[in-house]
Design a protein around this motif. Structure first.
Motif, PDB file in Angstrom:
ATOM      1  N   LEU A   1       1.915  11.207 -37.979  1.00 58.89           N
ATOM      2  CA  LEU A   1       2.262  11.388 -36.571  1.00 58.89           C
ATOM      3  C   LEU A   1       1.328  12.392 -35.895  1.00 58.89           C
ATOM      4  CD1 LEU A   1       4.195  10.309 -34.494  1.00 58.89           C
ATOM      5  CD2 LEU A   1       5.735  12.213 -34.962  1.00 58.89           C
ATOM      6  N   GLY A   2       0.926  13.429 -36.649  1.00 55.96           N
ATOM      7  CA  GLY A   2      -0.031  14.387 -36.103  1.00 55.96           C
ATOM      8  C   GLY A   2      -1.328  13.698 -35.699  1.00 55.96           C
ATOM      9  N   ASN A   3      -1.844  12.842 -36.568  1.00 58.85           N
ATOM     10  CA  ASN A   3      -3.088  12.143 -36.265  1.00 58.85           C
ATOM     11  C   ASN A   3      -2.914  11.058 -35.208  1.00 58.85           C
ATOM     12  OD1 ASN A   3      -4.869  13.624 -37.824  1.00 58.85           O
ATOM     13  ND2 ASN A   3      -4.520  12.401 -39.665  1.00 58.85           N
ATOM     14  N   LEU A   4      -1.741  10.434 -35.163  1.00 55.19           N
ATOM     15  CA  LEU A   4      -1.486   9.438 -34.119  1.00 55.19           C
ATOM     16  C   LEU A   4      -1.434  10.089 -32.738  1.00 55.19           C
ATOM     17  CD1 LEU A   4       1.145   7.043 -35.758  1.00 55.19           C
ATOM     18  CD2 LEU A   4      -1.266   6.562 -35.256  1.00 55.19           C
ATOM     19  N   LEU A   5      -0.872  11.303 -32.671  1.00 58.37           N
ATOM     20  CA  LEU A   5      -0.850  12.010 -31.390  1.00 58.37           C
ATOM     21  C   LEU A   5      -2.274  12.391 -30.972  1.00 58.37           C
ATOM     22  CD1 LEU A   5       1.311  12.954 -29.307  1.00 58.37           C
ATOM     23  CD2 LEU A   5       1.088  15.230 -30.280  1.00 58.37           C
ATOM     24  N   SER A   6      -3.087  12.818 -31.949  1.00 55.84           N
ATOM     25  CA  SER A   6      -4.499  13.109 -31.671  1.00 55.84           C
ATOM     26  C   SER A   6      -5.206  11.865 -31.147  1.00 55.84           C
ATOM     27  CB  SER A   6      -5.214  13.588 -32.935  1.00 55.84           C
ATOM     28  OG  SER A   6      -4.911  14.918 -33.214  1.00 55.84           O
TER      29      SER A   6
ATOM     30  N   VAL B   1       1.304  20.075 -42.825  1.00 59.36           N
ATOM     31  CA  VAL B   1       1.831  21.402 -43.157  1.00 59.36           C
ATOM     32  C   VAL B   1       2.701  21.945 -42.021  1.00 59.36           C
ATOM     33  CG1 VAL B   1       1.185  23.798 -43.652  1.00 59.36           C
ATOM     34  CG2 VAL B   1      -0.049  21.919 -44.752  1.00 59.36           C
ATOM     35  N   THR B   2       2.285  21.704 -40.773  1.00 61.26           N
ATOM     36  CA  THR B   2       3.093  22.137 -39.637  1.00 61.26           C
ATOM     37  C   THR B   2       4.432  21.406 -39.621  1.00 61.26           C
ATOM     38  OG1 THR B   2       1.077  22.547 -38.358  1.00 61.26           O
ATOM     39  CG2 THR B   2       3.132  22.471 -37.132  1.00 61.26           C
TER      40      THR B   2
ATOM     41  N   ALA C   1      -2.759  17.697 -33.168  1.00 62.06           N
ATOM     42  CA  ALA C   1      -2.324  17.299 -34.514  1.00 62.06           C
ATOM     43  C   ALA C   1      -1.234  18.225 -35.027  1.00 62.06           C
ATOM     44  CB  ALA C   1      -3.516  17.297 -35.475  1.00 62.06           C
ATOM     45  N   HIS C   2      -1.360  19.531 -34.740  1.00 65.67           N
ATOM     46  CA  HIS C   2      -0.313  20.487 -35.107  1.00 65.67           C
ATOM     47  C   HIS C   2       0.999  20.088 -34.437  1.00 65.67           C
ATOM     48  CE1 HIS C   2      -3.383  23.974 -35.919  1.00 65.67           C
ATOM     49  NE2 HIS C   2      -3.581  22.908 -36.668  1.00 65.67           N
ATOM     50  N   PHE C   3       0.898  19.789 -33.150  1.00 66.83           N
ATOM     51  CA  PHE C   3       2.103  19.456 -32.385  1.00 66.83           C
ATOM     52  C   PHE C   3       2.723  18.148 -32.882  1.00 66.83           C
ATOM     53  CE2 PHE C   3       5.008  18.848 -29.036  1.00 66.83           C
ATOM     54  CZ  PHE C   3       5.174  20.071 -28.414  1.00 66.83           C
ATOM     55  N   GLY C   4       1.887  17.136 -33.090  1.00 66.30           N
ATOM     56  CA  GLY C   4       2.391  15.866 -33.602  1.00 66.30           C
ATOM     57  C   GLY C   4       3.039  16.018 -34.962  1.00 66.30           C
ATOM     58  N   GLY C   5       2.433  16.868 -35.816  1.00 73.63           N
ATOM     59  CA  GLY C   5       3.011  17.142 -37.128  1.00 73.63           C
ATOM     60  C   GLY C   5       4.370  17.796 -37.016  1.00 73.63           C
ATOM     61  N   ALA C   6       4.493  18.750 -36.104  1.00 75.88           N
ATOM     62  CA  ALA C   6       5.779  19.430 -35.897  1.00 75.88           C
ATOM     63  C   ALA C   6       6.842  18.446 -35.426  1.00 75.88           C
ATOM     64  CB  ALA C   6       5.615  20.558 -34.882  1.00 75.88           C
ATOM     65  N   ILE C   7       6.470  17.540 -34.515  1.00 69.17           N
ATOM     66  CA  ILE C   7       7.410  16.510 -34.057  1.00 69.17           C
ATOM     67  C   ILE C   7       7.832  15.631 -35.233  1.00 69.17           C
ATOM     68  CG2 ILE C   7       7.723  14.484 -32.582  1.00 69.17           C
ATOM     69  CD1 ILE C   7       5.754  15.769 -30.601  1.00 69.17           C
ATOM     70  N   GLY C   8       6.852  15.271 -36.078  1.00 67.99           N
ATOM     71  CA  GLY C   8       7.159  14.459 -37.262  1.00 67.99           C
ATOM     72  C   GLY C   8       8.139  15.155 -38.179  1.00 67.99           C
ATOM     73  N   GLY C   9       7.902  16.438 -38.446  1.00 70.45           N
ATOM     74  CA  GLY C   9       8.803  17.209 -39.297  1.00 70.45           C
ATOM     75  C   GLY C   9      10.189  17.334 -38.700  1.00 70.45           C
ATOM     76  N   TYR C  10      10.232  17.553 -37.391  1.00 72.98           N
ATOM     77  CA  TYR C  10      11.500  17.707 -36.664  1.00 72.98           C
ATOM     78  C   TYR C  10      12.315  16.409 -36.719  1.00 72.98           C
ATOM     79  CZ  TYR C  10      14.506  18.485 -32.530  1.00 72.98           C
ATOM     80  OH  TYR C  10      15.569  18.610 -31.654  1.00 72.98           O
TER      81      TYR C  10
ATOM     82  N   PRO D   1      10.092  22.826 -26.793  1.00 75.79           N
ATOM     83  CA  PRO D   1       8.637  22.628 -26.639  1.00 75.79           C
ATOM     84  C   PRO D   1       8.233  21.158 -26.632  1.00 75.79           C
ATOM     85  CG  PRO D   1       9.115  24.261 -28.344  1.00 75.79           C
ATOM     86  CD  PRO D   1      10.409  23.586 -28.007  1.00 75.79           C
ATOM     87  N   ILE D   2       8.961  20.329 -27.382  1.00 76.57           N
ATOM     88  CA  ILE D   2       8.650  18.900 -27.445  1.00 76.57           C
ATOM     89  C   ILE D   2       8.907  18.266 -26.074  1.00 76.57           C
ATOM     90  CG2 ILE D   2       9.287  16.693 -28.518  1.00 76.57           C
ATOM     91  CD1 ILE D   2      10.040  18.360 -31.048  1.00 76.57           C
ATOM     92  N   ILE D   3      10.024  18.642 -25.441  1.00 74.63           N
ATOM     93  CA  ILE D   3      10.347  18.131 -24.103  1.00 74.63           C
ATOM     94  C   ILE D   3       9.313  18.615 -23.089  1.00 74.63           C
ATOM     95  CG2 ILE D   3      12.051  18.217 -22.235  1.00 74.63           C
ATOM     96  CD1 ILE D   3      14.201  18.522 -24.514  1.00 74.63           C
ATOM     97  N   VAL D   4       8.924  19.897 -23.199  1.00 70.76           N
ATOM     98  CA  VAL D   4       7.919  20.468 -22.293  1.00 70.76           C
ATOM     99  C   VAL D   4       6.610  19.685 -22.383  1.00 70.76           C
ATOM    100  CG1 VAL D   4       6.438  22.495 -21.859  1.00 70.76           C
ATOM    101  CG2 VAL D   4       8.897  22.800 -22.239  1.00 70.76           C
ATOM    102  N   LEU D   5       6.193  19.356 -23.623  1.00 73.27           N
ATOM    103  CA  LEU D   5       4.946  18.608 -23.821  1.00 73.27           C
ATOM    104  C   LEU D   5       4.991  17.278 -23.085  1.00 73.27           C
ATOM    105  CD1 LEU D   5       2.211  18.149 -25.471  1.00 73.27           C
ATOM    106  CD2 LEU D   5       3.639  16.838 -27.025  1.00 73.27           C
ATOM    107  N   PHE D   6       6.070  16.520 -23.263  1.00 76.36           N
ATOM    108  CA  PHE D   6       6.126  15.187 -22.673  1.00 76.36           C
ATOM    109  C   PHE D   6       6.288  15.238 -21.152  1.00 76.36           C
ATOM    110  CE2 PHE D   6       7.011  14.062 -27.110  1.00 76.36           C
ATOM    111  CZ  PHE D   6       6.080  13.044 -27.251  1.00 76.36           C
TER     112      PHE D   6
END
Length: 216
Positions: free
Chosen positions: A93-98, A117-118, A170-179, A203-208
């Motif tokens: 998901l991190g790479n897909l967001l990138s 890792v995130t 990628a950090h953000f996408g990874g965090a969303i994936g983990g969440y 933060p996820i809502i803020v991003l979108f």
């Protein structure tokens, strides 16, 4: 959380071996790194393989050191299979967001396990939001959930300002994936920690919202 689990050792070893191969073999590194042009030509393996490559030993060490601390928390609560699901889901998901944010930048490239890792870090925070984290240059430990929210808000800022040679998306996408993966695998968190689930979603809502408004 006890001794380091075998699956964590295997993940760290895979990162070390593949990264070392990439350090020594430029062709191998170029073939398997995240590259928008390559992916859009049909080389989807890059979305996964790039998560096991690193630019240098410091990059590899920082990611694996972080994983070393937070993987046991996730494994303790969810077990090794679910840990692996979270790791892989966060990586992809991190790479897909990138890819989504850089889809028109054919030369955009990146490597590293940071997204995975995130995701593990965010899963650990969700599972143990009250744990205290000691951060360099900050004299007092801070609650994990505070760190998680601030980290993602900084990632949004980094994405907007394109700070440094860092894959903030990628950090953000990874965090969303983990969440998301953690909540799917342990839906009881909606009952036991609904407030924390909501806080970590901010933060996820803020991003979108920012993306929808064209601010990113």
């Amino acid at each position: 959380m006890g001794n380091l689990d075998l699956v964590t050792i295997i993940v760290i070893a895979a990162n070390a071996i593949i990264s070392y191969k990439g350090f020594k073999d430029y062709g191998f590194f170029e073939r398997y790194k995240f590259n928008v042009g390559g992916i859009r030509r049909g080389e989807q393996i890059r979305i996964f393989s790039s998560g096991f490559l690193h630019v240098d030993m410091a990059h590899l060490f920082f990611n694996m050191f972080t994983l070393y601390f937070f993987a046991p928390v996730v494994i303790y609560h969810l077990g090794t299979l679910y840990f692996l699901i979270i790791y892989v889901a966060s990586l992809i998901l991190g790479n897909l967001l990138s890819l989504y944010f850089h889809k028109e930048e054919f030369h955009y490239s990146a490597v590293g396990a940071s997204g995975a890792v995130t995701g593990v870090l965010y899963a650990a925070i969700l599972l143990e939001p009250s744990m205290q984290l000691g951060i360099l240059f900050i004299p007092l430990p801070i609650p994990a959930y505070v760190f998680g929210i601030l980290y993602l808000l900084y990632s949004i800022y980094g994405m907007k300002k394109q700070i440094g040679n860092i894959g903030h998306d990628a950090h953000f996408g990874g965090a969303i994936g983990g969440y998301v993966a953690t909540l799917i695998l342990m839906p009881s968190l909606f009952k036991t920690d609904l407030l924390m689930v909501g806080l970590l979603a901010i933060p996820i809502i803020v991003l979108f919202v920012m993306h929808k408004m064209g601010k990113l």
